[in-house]
Scaffold this motif. Sequence first.
Motif, PDB file in Angstrom:
ATOM      1  N   VAL A  24      22.828 -33.735  28.964  1.00 19.79           N
ATOM      2  CA  VAL A  24      21.758 -33.971  27.966  1.00 19.79           C
ATOM      3  C   VAL A  24      21.084 -35.112  28.087  1.00 19.79           C
ATOM      4  O   VAL A  24      19.759 -35.046  27.932  1.00 19.79           O
ATOM      5  CB  VAL A  24      22.573 -33.600  26.587  1.00 19.79           C
ATOM      6  CG1 VAL A  24      21.734 -33.784  25.570  1.00 19.79           C
ATOM      7  CG2 VAL A  24      23.046 -32.287  26.790  1.00 19.79           C
ATOM      8  N   PRO A  25      21.713 -36.327  28.049  1.00 19.94           N
ATOM      9  CA  PRO A  25      20.899 -37.614  28.065  1.00 19.94           C
ATOM     10  C   PRO A  25      20.014 -37.607  29.267  1.00 19.94           C
ATOM     11  O   PRO A  25      18.782 -38.115  28.768  1.00 19.94           O
ATOM     12  CB  PRO A  25      21.684 -38.664  27.724  1.00 19.94           C
ATOM     13  CG  PRO A  25      23.124 -38.167  28.404  1.00 19.94           C
ATOM     14  CD  PRO A  25      23.175 -36.580  27.941  1.00 19.94           C
ATOM     15  N   ILE A  26      20.286 -37.383  30.220  1.00 17.03           N
ATOM     16  CA  ILE A  26      19.640 -37.457  31.558  1.00 17.03           C
ATOM     17  C   ILE A  26      18.220 -36.515  31.529  1.00 17.03           C
ATOM     18  O   ILE A  26      17.131 -37.034  31.765  1.00 17.03           O
ATOM     19  CB  ILE A  26      20.250 -37.143  32.783  1.00 17.03           C
ATOM     20  CG1 ILE A  26      21.401 -38.280  33.002  1.00 17.03           C
ATOM     21  CG2 ILE A  26      19.366 -37.096  34.032  1.00 17.03           C
ATOM     22  CD1 ILE A  26      22.446 -37.897  34.175  1.00 17.03           C
ATOM     23  N   THR A  27      18.688 -35.195  30.784  1.00 13.76           N
ATOM     24  CA  THR A  27      17.418 -34.376  30.564  1.00 13.76           C
ATOM     25  C   THR A  27      16.308 -34.727  29.838  1.00 13.76           C
ATOM     26  O   THR A  27      15.175 -34.815  30.178  1.00 13.76           O
ATOM     27  CB  THR A  27      17.898 -32.867  30.229  1.00 13.76           C
ATOM     28  OG1 THR A  27      18.785 -32.207  31.326  1.00 13.76           O
ATOM     29  CG2 THR A  27      17.012 -32.109  30.012  1.00 13.76           C
ATOM     30  N   ILE A  28      17.001 -35.229  28.367  1.00 14.44           N
ATOM     31  CA  ILE A  28      15.750 -35.735  27.594  1.00 14.44           C
ATOM     32  C   ILE A  28      15.094 -37.010  28.135  1.00 14.44           C
ATOM     33  O   ILE A  28      13.872 -37.091  28.069  1.00 14.44           O
ATOM     34  CB  ILE A  28      16.721 -36.123  26.424  1.00 14.44           C
ATOM     35  CG1 ILE A  28      17.270 -34.949  25.593  1.00 14.44           C
ATOM     36  CG2 ILE A  28      15.823 -36.895  25.475  1.00 14.44           C
ATOM     37  CD1 ILE A  28      18.190 -35.452  24.556  1.00 14.44           C
ATOM     38  N   GLY A  29      15.880 -37.904  28.688  1.00 18.67           N
ATOM     39  CA  GLY A  29      15.059 -39.236  29.248  1.00 18.67           C
ATOM     40  C   GLY A  29      14.469 -39.087  30.112  1.00 18.67           C
ATOM     41  O   GLY A  29      13.287 -39.685  30.393  1.00 18.67           O
ATOM     42  N   LEU A  30      14.902 -38.433  31.253  1.00 17.53           N
ATOM     43  CA  LEU A  30      14.130 -38.330  32.531  1.00 17.53           C
ATOM     44  C   LEU A  30      12.952 -37.284  32.336  1.00 17.53           C
ATOM     45  O   LEU A  30      11.984 -37.794  33.192  1.00 17.53           O
ATOM     46  CB  LEU A  30      14.898 -37.344  33.566  1.00 17.53           C
ATOM     47  CG  LEU A  30      14.740 -37.574  35.023  1.00 17.53           C
ATOM     48  CD1 LEU A  30      14.733 -39.147  35.335  1.00 17.53           C
ATOM     49  CD2 LEU A  30      15.622 -37.142  35.998  1.00 17.53           C
ATOM     50  N   SER A  31      12.891 -36.405  31.301  1.00 17.26           N
ATOM     51  CA  SER A  31      11.517 -35.768  30.970  1.00 17.26           C
ATOM     52  C   SER A  31      10.378 -36.849  30.844  1.00 17.26           C
ATOM     53  O   SER A  31       9.305 -36.400  31.114  1.00 17.26           O
ATOM     54  CB  SER A  31      11.910 -34.450  30.118  1.00 17.26           C
ATOM     55  OG  SER A  31      12.297 -35.056  28.861  1.00 17.26           O
ATOM     56  N   ALA A  32      10.928 -37.745  29.812  1.00 17.82           N
ATOM     57  CA  ALA A  32       9.881 -38.542  29.309  1.00 17.82           C
ATOM     58  C   ALA A  32       9.482 -39.459  30.498  1.00 17.82           C
ATOM     59  O   ALA A  32       8.400 -39.931  30.660  1.00 17.82           O
ATOM     60  CB  ALA A  32      10.509 -39.551  28.125  1.00 17.82           C
TER      61      ALA A  32
END
Length: 487
Positions: A24-32
């Motif tokens: 979850v955190p990698i998905t949210i942060g990496l998209s940004a």
Amino acid sequence: MDLSALDIARWQFAITTVYHFLFVPITIGLSAIVAGYQTAWVRTGNEQWLRLTKFFGKLFLINFAIGVVTGIVQEFQFGMNWSDYSRFVGDIFGAPLAVEGLLAFFLESTFLGLWIFGWDRLPKKAHLATIWLAHIGTVFSAYFILAANSFMQHPVGYEYNPETGRAELTDFFAVLTNKVQLVTFPHVLLSAYMTAAGFVVGVSVWQMIKGARRHEASERSLYKAGAKTAAWVLLIASAGVIWSGDAQAKVMTEVQPMKMAAAEALYDTEPSAPFSLFTIGSLDGSEEKFAVTVPNLLSFLATGTFDGTVQGINELSEQYTTEFGSDPSSVTYASDYTPIEAVTYWSFRLMMGLGFAGIIAAIATLVALRGDRNLADTKRPALWLLAAWVLPLGPLFANSFGWIFTEVGRQPWAVFGLMTVENAVSPTVSAFEVLTSLIVFTLLYGVLAVVEIKLMLSYIKKGADDFAEPVVRDDDNDPDRPLAFAY
């Protein structure tokens, strides 16, 4: 010792939840971060930003795909193993999750699809907008899921119906603006940026060291740009994580004082309470035997003042037993209202310690990359290869331990003050049935872990593709183009 259906159901939910939260955190942060790199390319035309966009975009998509698969199981478990919980608070808990699925996830997945397939079909700025909208979708998704979880921590916006024995939604806006939600959401979002930034720095550092022999100077410059930008993101996000974590601790002390007491292994109520770096307690968890402490720090974290009073575990246990435990047939009854102190205590410290380890590694990276310096020329490559692992794994596991602390520290409550976990489990599901699903899920997640790691390492080792300027195709007059729509 025989395990009950409740014990196995708790293990299953813990395993699947912690595993899913790795993505979850990698998905949210990496998209940004990917959106940021693409924005830099659109604004400057510098090819290195496009190469970084596509390189980390591939890693983002792999992580996103595995995260979606593992996340589907989460909501199904409420009906499978926790049917009494679902019946009791489904009217409230289901509302934000329904909005998340119908609004946030569709926004996220729709525009992510346009981003994947629109490189040679959409104008640059329109295509850039798709990845930003996909990121906004991940943010909305996080908000609604956290709103549901925040209700479990501090129930608001409901009314108990004694005729149906259910908690019923009366104010959806109150659920979305829960005081726990308002401090948890920025903390989780900033933690995601911190985690993804650590991942980008770690991959970039690895490429600069491990791939130094096969990289030309321009390639090393590419990964240096990736490492420096992501290191700054990590440090800025970290400052926000510390600030939001402080605010969250004070709200947590207000609404869940037992969680703060367990986080400190504070058995007796104290004014000017110290914060322990290390504590040894008695075997029954009733008293402290030895501790290394920082004077007055816990009082400041919990109340905002150095002389504030922090309630201890023993006092709170008596208080909760009197308030909730008088009727053994009640859904609020528990034989013990204390969380597992060792898990709560150490997860709280591992959350902070690993987060700070990532911050220190990011600062060291920025210092090492000043001016014309390059890690490919370092005299200590083994040390930097170690940093390449610390940078992504430190913040990632800090996130995981933070989630463990949040959920274990709430125990024995499924919904604080309304229903205990023991009363939330499905009454008709046998231990064998839950054990079977636990084994299946664990094996399946093991296979997915192998797939994820193999794909990630394969694309990381391959590195960024050579530069190729996307060209928007105009094939309206091409008689051989595929038929897209007809009626």
